[in-house]
Design a protein around this motif. Structure first.
Motif, PDB file in Angstrom:
ATOM      1  N   UNK A  63      21.601  24.542  40.522  1.00 40.98           N
ATOM      2  CA  UNK A  63      21.995  23.126  40.571  1.00 40.98           C
ATOM      3  C   UNK A  63      23.053  22.825  39.511  1.00 40.98           C
ATOM      4  N   UNK A  64      22.923  23.443  38.350  1.00 33.59           N
ATOM      5  CA  UNK A  64      23.903  23.242  37.286  1.00 33.59           C
ATOM      6  C   UNK A  64      25.267  23.770  37.712  1.00 33.59           C
ATOM      7  N   UNK A  65      25.282  24.978  38.286  1.00 36.66           N
ATOM      8  CA  UNK A  65      26.547  25.578  38.728  1.00 36.66           C
ATOM      9  C   UNK A  65      27.162  24.789  39.883  1.00 36.66           C
ATOM     10  N   UNK A  66      26.323  24.256  40.768  1.00 40.94           N
ATOM     11  CA  UNK A  66      26.838  23.440  41.872  1.00 40.94           C
ATOM     12  C   UNK A  66      27.547  22.194  41.343  1.00 40.94           C
ATOM     13  N   UNK A  93      20.370   8.234  48.879  1.00 35.39           N
ATOM     14  CA  UNK A  93      19.007   7.771  49.113  1.00 35.39           C
ATOM     15  C   UNK A  93      18.648   7.979  50.585  1.00 35.39           C
ATOM     16  N   UNK A  94      17.367   8.029  50.895  1.00 34.96           N
ATOM     17  CA  UNK A  94      16.930   8.431  52.231  1.00 34.96           C
ATOM     18  C   UNK A  94      17.540   7.578  53.339  1.00 34.96           C
ATOM     19  N   UNK A 120      30.213  13.780  42.362  1.00 34.14           N
ATOM     20  CA  UNK A 120      29.519  15.058  42.190  1.00 34.14           C
ATOM     21  C   UNK A 120      28.017  14.876  42.364  1.00 34.14           C
ATOM     22  N   UNK A 121      27.479  13.840  41.748  1.00 34.13           N
ATOM     23  CA  UNK A 121      26.037  13.587  41.855  1.00 34.13           C
ATOM     24  C   UNK A 121      25.634  13.290  43.293  1.00 34.13           C
ATOM     25  N   UNK A 122      26.311  12.334  43.943  1.00 34.79           N
ATOM     26  CA  UNK A 122      25.891  11.884  45.276  1.00 34.79           C
ATOM     27  C   UNK A 122      26.096  12.970  46.324  1.00 34.79           C
ATOM     28  N   UNK A 123      27.227  13.667  46.271  1.00 37.50           N
ATOM     29  CA  UNK A 123      27.514  14.679  47.282  1.00 37.50           C
ATOM     30  C   UNK A 123      26.549  15.855  47.181  1.00 37.50           C
ATOM     31  N   UNK A 134      20.223  18.525  45.952  1.00 34.28           N
ATOM     32  CA  UNK A 134      20.153  18.672  44.495  1.00 34.28           C
ATOM     33  C   UNK A 134      19.222  17.605  43.910  1.00 34.28           C
ATOM     34  N   UNK A 135      18.441  17.999  42.907  1.00 32.58           N
ATOM     35  CA  UNK A 135      17.513  17.064  42.266  1.00 32.58           C
ATOM     36  C   UNK A 135      18.076  16.486  40.970  1.00 32.58           C
TER      37      UNK A 135
END
Length: 282
Positions: free
Chosen positions: A76-79, A213-214, A43-46, A52-53
């Protein structure tokens, strides 16, 4: 030569997956903790790939504890909540051995977008306007009137390819083909990464998470662009295979350590055997 290296890598991945079956499984509590960690990572990475920040720990607080994060947007929370629910849905599809279909793809996108306030009504619906990759306005995705037949063709291809392509190659190609159609107004990347993991886990491989990451994101986007613009799928297939190999290596290391720990515990005890055989606490 490059084709031979890729073929050898696919054989190696098959062997690594088979090796996992030789070890005793983790106990249920450790399985739950591992699955929870992978879910948060996905969830975080995608979402981070899409801008998303939220940090990994903030994402965990939202989807595991129902917390809101000071200074972070409602969107962002809902995403994060939406993608966690879509992730769980895909896991259930794998558990029930649900075959891939156009409805399945629509429903995954619907869940990805379900609570995002300004896009809720378009969740699961094919777009009716042109779309293109950011910074590449000259390279349009599939035209709106061609989307439905393109997705239909994709599902037909998938139902054949799943039987003759290596599962890792099939998962990469499924992702690439779906994101190149870009059928929805938003959530295409998240939907495609879930579809890739649907294919991987259905075949017994672990979930992989493209890093945000970039450098990693640029490599991922460049490989997709090459496939879309030239038809050369190999860079993206190799990128996915590298992620699978890295994930399998970590999983095997974990299982080997678990096996060692269990063997050590069995030997290193002064308790009588009748106590040693006490049923494991659930």
């Amino acid at each position: 030569m490059m084709k031979e290296r890729y073929t050898d890598q696919l054989k190696r991945l098959t062997g690594m997956k088979e090796e996992m079956n030789h070890y005793r499984p983790l106990d249920p509590k450790q399985v739950r903790l591992l699955e929870q960690s992978v879910r948060v990572e996905h969830v975080w990475s995608s979402n981070a790939i899409e801008g998303s920040t939220l940090t990994r720990s903030e994402t965990a607080s939202i989807i595991n504890k129902g917390m809101t994060i000071h200074g972070k947007s409602v969107k962002e929370t809902l995403e994060a909540i939406d993608l966690a629910e879509a992730y769980d849905y895909v896991a259930e599809l794998v558990r029930t051995q649900t075959p891939l279909s156009e409805t399945l793809i629509r429903d995954i996108n619907r869940l990805v977008m379900l609570k995002t306030t300004d896009l809720r009504e378009t969740a699961g619906a094919y777009r009716v306007v042109d779309a293109w990759p950011e910074g590449s306005e000259e390279h349009y995705y599939t035209a709106p009137y061609e989307i439905q037949p393109a997705v239909h063709e994709l599902v037909q291809w998938a139902n054949q390819a799943v039987n003759h392509l290596h599962p890792v190659q099939y998962a990469a190609d499924l992702h690439q083909k779906l994101v190149s159609i870009h059928p929805f107004i938003d959530g295409n990347g998240r939907t495609s990464r879930l579809m890739m993991n649907f294919a991987l886990t259905e075949a017994g491989y672990p979930v992989i998470n493209i890093q945000p990451d970039k450098k990693a994101r640029d490599t991922y986007m460049d490989a997709l662009a090459i496939a879309r613009n030239t038809g050369d799928l190999k860079p993206f297939e190799e990128l996915v295979a590298d992620y699978v190999e890295s994930t399998l290596a970590k999983r095997l290391q974990l299982l080997r350590q678990n096996e060692k720990n269990l063997c050590d515990a069995e030997r290193d005890t002064a308790l009588p055997k009748k106590i040693q055989k006490k049923p494991r606490e659930r």
